[in-house]
Write a protein that holds these residues in place. Sequence first.
Motif, PDB file in Angstrom:
ATOM      1  N   SER A   1     -30.736  32.886  10.309  1.00  0.00           N
ATOM      2  CA  SER A   1     -30.357  32.975   8.896  1.00  0.00           C
ATOM      3  C   SER A   1     -29.183  32.047   8.632  1.00  0.00           C
ATOM      4  CB  SER A   1     -30.023  34.412   8.502  1.00  0.00           C
ATOM      5  OG  SER A   1     -29.013  34.933   9.313  1.00  0.00           O
ATOM      6  N   CYS A   2     -29.041  31.677   7.378  1.00  0.00           N
ATOM      7  CA  CYS A   2     -27.982  30.765   6.952  1.00  0.00           C
ATOM      8  C   CYS A   2     -27.160  31.460   5.870  1.00  0.00           C
ATOM      9  CB  CYS A   2     -28.596  29.478   6.405  1.00  0.00           C
ATOM     10  SG  CYS A   2     -27.387  28.201   5.996  1.00  0.00           S
ATOM     11  N   VAL A   3     -25.849  31.405   6.018  1.00  0.00           N
ATOM     12  CA  VAL A   3     -24.946  31.970   5.019  1.00  0.00           C
ATOM     13  C   VAL A   3     -24.677  30.882   3.985  1.00  0.00           C
ATOM     14  CG1 VAL A   3     -22.680  32.982   4.608  1.00  0.00           C
ATOM     15  CG2 VAL A   3     -23.914  33.517   6.722  1.00  0.00           C
ATOM     16  N   VAL A   4     -24.884  31.230   2.721  1.00  0.00           N
ATOM     17  CA  VAL A   4     -24.715  30.285   1.618  1.00  0.00           C
ATOM     18  C   VAL A   4     -23.811  30.891   0.551  1.00  0.00           C
ATOM     19  CG1 VAL A   4     -26.954  29.172   2.010  1.00  0.00           C
ATOM     20  CG2 VAL A   4     -26.795  31.086   0.417  1.00  0.00           C
ATOM     21  N   LYS A   5     -23.184  30.007  -0.242  1.00  0.00           N
ATOM     22  CA  LYS A   5     -22.321  30.444  -1.337  1.00  0.00           C
ATOM     23  C   LYS A   5     -22.726  29.686  -2.590  1.00  0.00           C
ATOM     24  CE  LYS A   5     -17.913  29.176  -1.832  1.00  0.00           C
ATOM     25  NZ  LYS A   5     -16.478  29.059  -1.605  1.00  0.00           N
ATOM     26  N   GLY A   6     -22.796  30.401  -3.704  1.00  0.00           N
ATOM     27  CA  GLY A   6     -23.175  29.750  -4.945  1.00  0.00           C
ATOM     28  C   GLY A   6     -23.586  30.774  -5.981  1.00  0.00           C
ATOM     29  N   PRO A   7     -24.451  30.456  -6.900  1.00  0.00           N
ATOM     30  CA  PRO A   7     -25.079  29.146  -7.059  1.00  0.00           C
ATOM     31  C   PRO A   7     -24.094  28.089  -7.547  1.00  0.00           C
ATOM     32  CG  PRO A   7     -25.713  30.595  -8.863  1.00  0.00           C
ATOM     33  CD  PRO A   7     -24.892  31.413  -7.915  1.00  0.00           C
ATOM     34  N   VAL A   8     -24.440  26.851  -7.270  1.00  0.00           N
ATOM     35  CA  VAL A   8     -23.637  25.711  -7.693  1.00  0.00           C
ATOM     36  C   VAL A   8     -24.108  25.302  -9.079  1.00  0.00           C
ATOM     37  CG1 VAL A   8     -23.009  23.328  -7.190  1.00  0.00           C
ATOM     38  CG2 VAL A   8     -23.354  24.948  -5.325  1.00  0.00           C
ATOM     39  N   VAL A   9     -23.169  25.219 -10.007  1.00  0.00           N
ATOM     40  CA  VAL A   9     -23.489  24.885 -11.394  1.00  0.00           C
ATOM     41  C   VAL A   9     -22.686  23.656 -11.782  1.00  0.00           C
ATOM     42  CG1 VAL A   9     -23.448  25.711 -13.775  1.00  0.00           C
ATOM     43  CG2 VAL A   9     -23.917  27.312 -11.920  1.00  0.00           C
TER      44      VAL A   9
ATOM     45  N   GLU B 209     -32.306  27.640  -7.046  1.00  0.00           N
ATOM     46  CA  GLU B 209     -30.934  27.257  -7.383  1.00  0.00           C
ATOM     47  C   GLU B 209     -30.284  26.553  -6.192  1.00  0.00           C
ATOM     48  OE1 GLU B 209     -28.977  30.512 -10.197  1.00  0.00           O
ATOM     49  OE2 GLU B 209     -29.760  31.427  -8.359  1.00  0.00           O
ATOM     50  N   TRP B 210     -29.239  25.774  -6.491  1.00  0.00           N
ATOM     51  CA  TRP B 210     -28.459  25.077  -5.470  1.00  0.00           C
ATOM     52  C   TRP B 210     -27.290  25.949  -5.022  1.00  0.00           C
ATOM     53  CZ3 TRP B 210     -30.153  20.761  -3.238  1.00  0.00           C
ATOM     54  CH2 TRP B 210     -31.119  20.013  -3.926  1.00  0.00           C
ATOM     55  N   PHE B 211     -27.034  25.946  -3.722  1.00  0.00           N
ATOM     56  CA  PHE B 211     -25.922  26.666  -3.108  1.00  0.00           C
ATOM     57  C   PHE B 211     -25.228  25.736  -2.119  1.00  0.00           C
ATOM     58  CE2 PHE B 211     -28.046  30.225  -4.862  1.00  0.00           C
ATOM     59  CZ  PHE B 211     -27.272  31.363  -4.725  1.00  0.00           C
ATOM     60  N   HIS B 212     -24.113  26.176  -1.556  1.00  0.00           N
ATOM     61  CA  HIS B 212     -23.455  25.488  -0.448  1.00  0.00           C
ATOM     62  C   HIS B 212     -23.758  26.264   0.825  1.00  0.00           C
ATOM     63  CE1 HIS B 212     -20.418  23.844  -3.498  1.00  0.00           C
ATOM     64  NE2 HIS B 212     -21.257  22.887  -3.171  1.00  0.00           N
ATOM     65  N   ALA B 213     -24.241  25.576   1.855  1.00  0.00           N
ATOM     66  CA  ALA B 213     -24.463  26.215   3.156  1.00  0.00           C
ATOM     67  C   ALA B 213     -23.124  26.286   3.879  1.00  0.00           C
ATOM     68  CB  ALA B 213     -25.462  25.412   3.974  1.00  0.00           C
ATOM     69  N   LEU B 214     -22.833  27.446   4.472  1.00  0.00           N
ATOM     70  CA  LEU B 214     -21.554  27.650   5.151  1.00  0.00           C
ATOM     71  C   LEU B 214     -21.681  27.661   6.670  1.00  0.00           C
ATOM     72  CD1 LEU B 214     -20.111  30.483   2.874  1.00  0.00           C
ATOM     73  CD2 LEU B 214     -19.741  28.007   2.701  1.00  0.00           C
ATOM     74  N   ARG B 215     -22.727  28.323   7.183  1.00  0.00           N
ATOM     75  CA  ARG B 215     -22.894  28.447   8.634  1.00  0.00           C
ATOM     76  C   ARG B 215     -24.223  29.153   8.910  1.00  0.00           C
ATOM     77  NH1 ARG B 215     -19.584  32.245   6.836  1.00  0.00           N
ATOM     78  NH2 ARG B 215     -20.114  34.415   7.224  1.00  0.00           N
TER      79      ARG B 215
ATOM     80  N   TYR C 236     -18.886  20.185  -9.948  1.00  0.00           N
ATOM     81  CA  TYR C 236     -19.707  21.325  -9.566  1.00  0.00           C
ATOM     82  C   TYR C 236     -18.820  22.524  -9.278  1.00  0.00           C
ATOM     83  CZ  TYR C 236     -23.514  18.022  -9.014  1.00  0.00           C
ATOM     84  OH  TYR C 236     -24.463  17.074  -9.249  1.00  0.00           O
ATOM     85  N   GLU C 237     -19.254  23.669  -9.733  1.00  0.00           N
ATOM     86  CA  GLU C 237     -18.546  24.917  -9.460  1.00  0.00           C
ATOM     87  C   GLU C 237     -19.547  25.889  -8.867  1.00  0.00           C
ATOM     88  OE1 GLU C 237     -16.952  26.303 -13.145  1.00  0.00           O
ATOM     89  OE2 GLU C 237     -15.852  24.456 -13.523  1.00  0.00           O
ATOM     90  N   ASP C 238     -19.077  26.715  -7.917  1.00  0.00           N
ATOM     91  CA  ASP C 238     -19.972  27.744  -7.433  1.00  0.00           C
ATOM     92  C   ASP C 238     -19.486  29.084  -7.952  1.00  0.00           C
ATOM     93  OD1 ASP C 238     -18.166  28.895  -5.427  1.00  0.00           O
ATOM     94  OD2 ASP C 238     -18.556  27.065  -4.300  1.00  0.00           O
ATOM     95  N   HIS C 239     -20.381  30.020  -8.026  1.00  0.00           N
ATOM     96  CA  HIS C 239     -20.087  31.294  -8.667  1.00  0.00           C
ATOM     97  C   HIS C 239     -19.789  32.409  -7.671  1.00  0.00           C
ATOM     98  CE1 HIS C 239     -20.910  30.300 -12.929  1.00  0.00           C
ATOM     99  NE2 HIS C 239     -21.394  29.231 -12.319  1.00  0.00           N
ATOM    100  N   MET C 240     -19.420  32.029  -6.444  1.00  0.00           N
ATOM    101  CA  MET C 240     -18.875  32.932  -5.441  1.00  0.00           C
ATOM    102  C   MET C 240     -19.802  34.036  -4.957  1.00  0.00           C
ATOM    103  SD  MET C 240     -16.141  31.576  -4.751  1.00  0.00           S
ATOM    104  CE  MET C 240     -14.927  30.478  -5.373  1.00  0.00           C
TER     105      MET C 240
END
Length: 133
Positions: free
Chosen positions: A45-53, A32-38, A59-63
């Motif tokens: 490790s990478c903090v991500v938010k999503g998934p992006v739909v 799945e696609w996510f947004h990388a935050l930091r 595009y909306e992410d599901h938090m």
Amino acid sequence: QVHGPTHNSTLSAASALKDIKERRVFIDSRKEWFHALRYENDGLSCVVKGPVVESAHGYEDHMLTLSLPIADVLPAPGTPVVCQGLSERAHLNGKIGDTQGFNGGQFEVHFEEAGLEPAIIKHENLRIVFELP
């Protein structure tokens, strides 16, 4: 915006720029696609938010926020990256470019600096650039 703010080319370019600015990444283990935050844990490790739909409104992410090993986080095409830890091509360490293609754990990176040819770089030698100079 040569063609105007509602022209298909303008809208397409604006959408692509938004994706790049939001640092879209593909999470290999979840497919799945996510947004990388930091990055955290010294870049392990990478903090991500999503998934992006994709929806009718873009595009909306599901938090859902996750901290994942960097090996699982693959930058989308056009994502700004910096090279690190290269020994045979040490002159590319610290150079900023953007990902273009992906094949078998390696990315084709096109560099900002004039005179640098595109190079194939292993995923583990790239880090997403969150703040461009």
